[in-house]
Design a protein around this motif. Structure first.
Motif, PDB file in Angstrom:
ATOM      1  N   ILE A  40     -14.869 -30.923  31.742  1.00 42.71           N
ATOM      2  CA  ILE A  40     -13.606 -31.633  31.544  1.00 42.71           C
ATOM      3  C   ILE A  40     -13.867 -33.131  31.467  1.00 42.71           C
ATOM      4  N   GLU A  41     -13.106 -33.817  30.621  1.00 41.62           N
ATOM      5  CA  GLU A  41     -13.070 -35.275  30.604  1.00 41.62           C
ATOM      6  C   GLU A  41     -11.684 -35.699  31.085  1.00 41.62           C
ATOM      7  N   ARG A  48     -16.308 -37.691  33.509  1.00 42.22           N
ATOM      8  CA  ARG A  48     -16.652 -36.358  33.004  1.00 42.22           C
ATOM      9  C   ARG A  48     -17.206 -35.517  34.140  1.00 42.22           C
ATOM     10  N   THR A  74      -7.091 -29.606  29.864  1.00 39.62           N
ATOM     11  CA  THR A  74      -8.228 -29.905  28.992  1.00 39.62           C
ATOM     12  C   THR A  74      -9.542 -29.377  29.555  1.00 39.62           C
ATOM     13  N   ALA A  88     -12.437 -27.015  29.786  1.00 36.83           N
ATOM     14  CA  ALA A  88     -13.055 -26.029  28.893  1.00 36.83           C
ATOM     15  C   ALA A  88     -13.942 -25.092  29.705  1.00 36.83           C
ATOM     16  N   ILE A 119     -19.195 -25.126  25.641  1.00 39.07           N
ATOM     17  CA  ILE A 119     -18.333 -26.225  26.090  1.00 39.07           C
ATOM     18  C   ILE A 119     -18.383 -27.369  25.083  1.00 39.07           C
ATOM     19  N   LYS A 151     -16.527 -26.544  21.859  1.00 34.65           N
ATOM     20  CA  LYS A 151     -15.075 -26.583  22.020  1.00 34.65           C
ATOM     21  C   LYS A 151     -14.570 -28.025  22.077  1.00 34.65           C
ATOM     22  N   GLU A 152     -15.331 -28.883  22.771  1.00 40.43           N
ATOM     23  CA  GLU A 152     -14.922 -30.281  22.849  1.00 40.43           C
ATOM     24  C   GLU A 152     -15.032 -30.957  21.487  1.00 40.43           C
ATOM     25  N   GLN A 153     -16.045 -30.580  20.716  1.00 39.48           N
ATOM     26  CA  GLN A 153     -16.171 -31.112  19.360  1.00 39.48           C
ATOM     27  C   GLN A 153     -14.982 -30.684  18.511  1.00 39.48           C
ATOM     28  N   ALA A 174     -11.975 -29.882  19.586  1.00 36.94           N
ATOM     29  CA  ALA A 174     -10.773 -30.584  20.047  1.00 36.94           C
ATOM     30  C   ALA A 174     -10.755 -32.032  19.576  1.00 36.94           C
ATOM     31  N   ARG A 175     -11.954 -32.633  19.474  1.00 35.29           N
ATOM     32  CA  ARG A 175     -12.040 -34.049  19.124  1.00 35.29           C
ATOM     33  C   ARG A 175     -11.935 -34.289  17.618  1.00 35.29           C
ATOM     34  N   PHE A 217      -9.907 -22.966  26.427  1.00 35.63           N
ATOM     35  CA  PHE A 217      -9.585 -23.967  27.407  1.00 35.63           C
ATOM     36  C   PHE A 217      -8.682 -23.281  28.437  1.00 35.63           C
TER      37      PHE A 217
END
Length: 480
Positions: free
Chosen positions: A170-171, A198, A220, A222, A240, A243-245, A247-248, A260
């Motif tokens: 998570i961030e 993070r 948020t 993941a 992870i 998934k963050e890529q 979302a971004r 998530f």
């Protein structure tokens, strides 16, 4: 609060010790009083304590015998002994076993208070050092840089080493991360690292429905794919990152139940077998895994948004394994995933991609630095090769070339070196009569057990199983 246990065969002494000083005020909760060494050891088999105050001479089993057994169970427990004036030889033996201090009976209130203050400082210092080590080790673990000896040191409890393991990431602002850390602590999940807004946590064991529900409050957060073996934790971490890529950079490809928090697609699909098939490198094996995943998608009648998410994860797995080939049409492929409306279109898209990659010769050129590392590695993989050695030969900074290589190859140098060695081992298994020991030595591993373990980690098969399964039919997916 630190958990404390008092051990003495005399009931009145135990009761007196409990009342003699303000334990809670000093940071200790007395969780157990034991009338014998055997009772104390039985408690420690199922429960954890941080500090033990024990008589050094007791019937049936002496305090010294008990201390030796306790140190075998958990060497981190701080132990202080009570002794009589004539028992200094016992105390000296106790010091050799690792007790931190001793008190002479009858116990003086002020002396005990002062000693417990020092014990608290010692435990605080040890806890801080342990937390720093644990955080650094978790960082290395998720990046596939932790060796077995370090893993055994990180997780001394044999029961925890069995897993399963799931990476959470998570961030968020520090306040939110602090709340999440408190929640993880209540779940007894201590293997995490917090840095620069993070948090990464390696969750050990199954995640219950109630725990998942509480985690779902962090929208948020993941959750990666659950893996059985500690060596494959980096695969969960990779999910992870994917998934963050998504979302971004590609939020439109992110389904409402995207992995998530709760309702994770990873609960229903495992991409581990697909990743192993990519390392095996046999076209038919890879194609079979793609068919299996999309058969499951069809059977579960997943909506298009979920299927797009799955296609994205699979495509990124291809990128990680074959960066030179995939980067040529990465943006185009993402657009095709976006435009697909049905599971059949997405399935056809992935199968056509596999066919296009099959024996693909053209490659997108890497930077000179990365190409130099690749060339050196393919020639000298048998040696004790390190990135530092290569950096010295290229007269470049080791941190710089490591960052460039990781960015372009989507792998660390150590991971790439292992892949080169295992691919060479596959060639020898299929095209020579060399035995496992000879092959291990030929590719740069001087330990056959380690070679077999690494081979299975990357391919999911033991070397012998690979040779038997692909001896007669092996269709190389992408040439190196």
């Amino acid at each position: 609060m630190y958990r404390a246990m008092l051990v003495d065969d005399e009931y009145m002494i135990l009761e007196g010790l409990k009342q003699l000083i303000p334990w809670e005020e000093l940071g200790f909760t007395i969780v157990k009083t034991a009338r014998s060494a055997k009772e104390a050891l039985a408690y420690l088999e199922t429960e954890k304590v941080n500090f033990i105050l024990s008589d050094i001479t007791m019937p049936e089993m002496s305090g010294l015998e008990m201390i030796e057994k306790i140190k075998g169970l958990d060497p981190t427990i701080a132990i202080m002994c009570l002794s009589g004036y004539q028992e200094f030889e016992y105390v000296r033996e106790g010091m050799k076993l690792g007790i931190v201090d001793y008190l002479v009976k009858p116990v003086d209130r002020v002396e005990l208070y002062e000693q417990i203050v020092q014990i608290r400082k010692l435990l605080d210092r040890n806890a801080q050092e342990k937390a720093v080590f644990r955080a650094q080790a978790v960082q290395r673990w998720v990046h596939d840089e932790l060796n077995e000896a370090e893993f055994l040191t990180l997780i001394p409890e044999a029961s925890l080493r069995k897993g399963p393991f799931t990476v959470l990431g998570i961030e968020a602002e520090d306040e939110v991360l602090g709340e999440l850390i408190e929640l993880l602590t209540t779940f007894e999940q201590m293997y995490y690292r917090k840095m620069d807004h993070r948090l990464i946590c390696v969750w050990i064991g199954d995640i219950s429905a109630d725990e998942r529900q509480q985690l779902s409050h962090y929208q948020t957060l993941a959750i990666g794919e659950t893996v059985k073996d500690w060596e494959n934790v980096y695969e969960s971490y990779e999910k992870i990152m994917q998934k963050e890529q998504l979302a971004r950079f590609y939020p439109d490809l992110l389904p409402t139940r995207s992995g998530f928090t709760s309702g994770s697609i990873d609960e229903e699909f495992s991409f581990l077998a697909f990743n192993k098939s990519l390392m095996i490198g046999d076209y038919q094996t890879i194609k079979k895994e793609v068919e299996h995943i999309f058969d499951e998608v069809t059977r579960k009648q997943l909506p298009p948004e979920d299927t797009k998410f799955i296609a994205f994860l699979m495509f990124n797995d291809l990128l990680r394994q074959f960066p030179a080939q995939i980067m040529e049409f990465y943006d185009e492929m993402i657009q095709h995933i976006r435009m697909s409306d049905t599971v059949y279109q997405l399935r056809e898209l992935l199968e056509e991609t596999l066919l296009a990659l099959y024996h693909k010769k053209t490659k997108k050129p890497f930077s000179e630095v990365t190409q130099a590392i690749i060339s050196l590695t393919k020639v000298r993989y048998k040696e004790e090769l390190t990135l530092k050695l290569i950096a010295d030969e290229l007269h470049l900074n080791v941190v710089y070339i490591g960052q460039v290589f990781k960015k372009e190859m989507h792998l660390t140098f150590a991971q790439y070196l292992n892949q080169v060695r295992i691919k060479k081992a596959q060639e020898l298994l299929l095209n020579s009569t060399q035995n496992i020991n000879e092959i291990s030595d030929a590719i740069g591993y001087n330990n056959t057990t380690y070679f077999s373990k690494m081979f299975k980690k990357l391919t999911g098969l033991a070397p012998k199983e690979f040779r038997e399964q692909y001896a007669s039919t092996y269709y190389e997916f992408v040439e190196g």
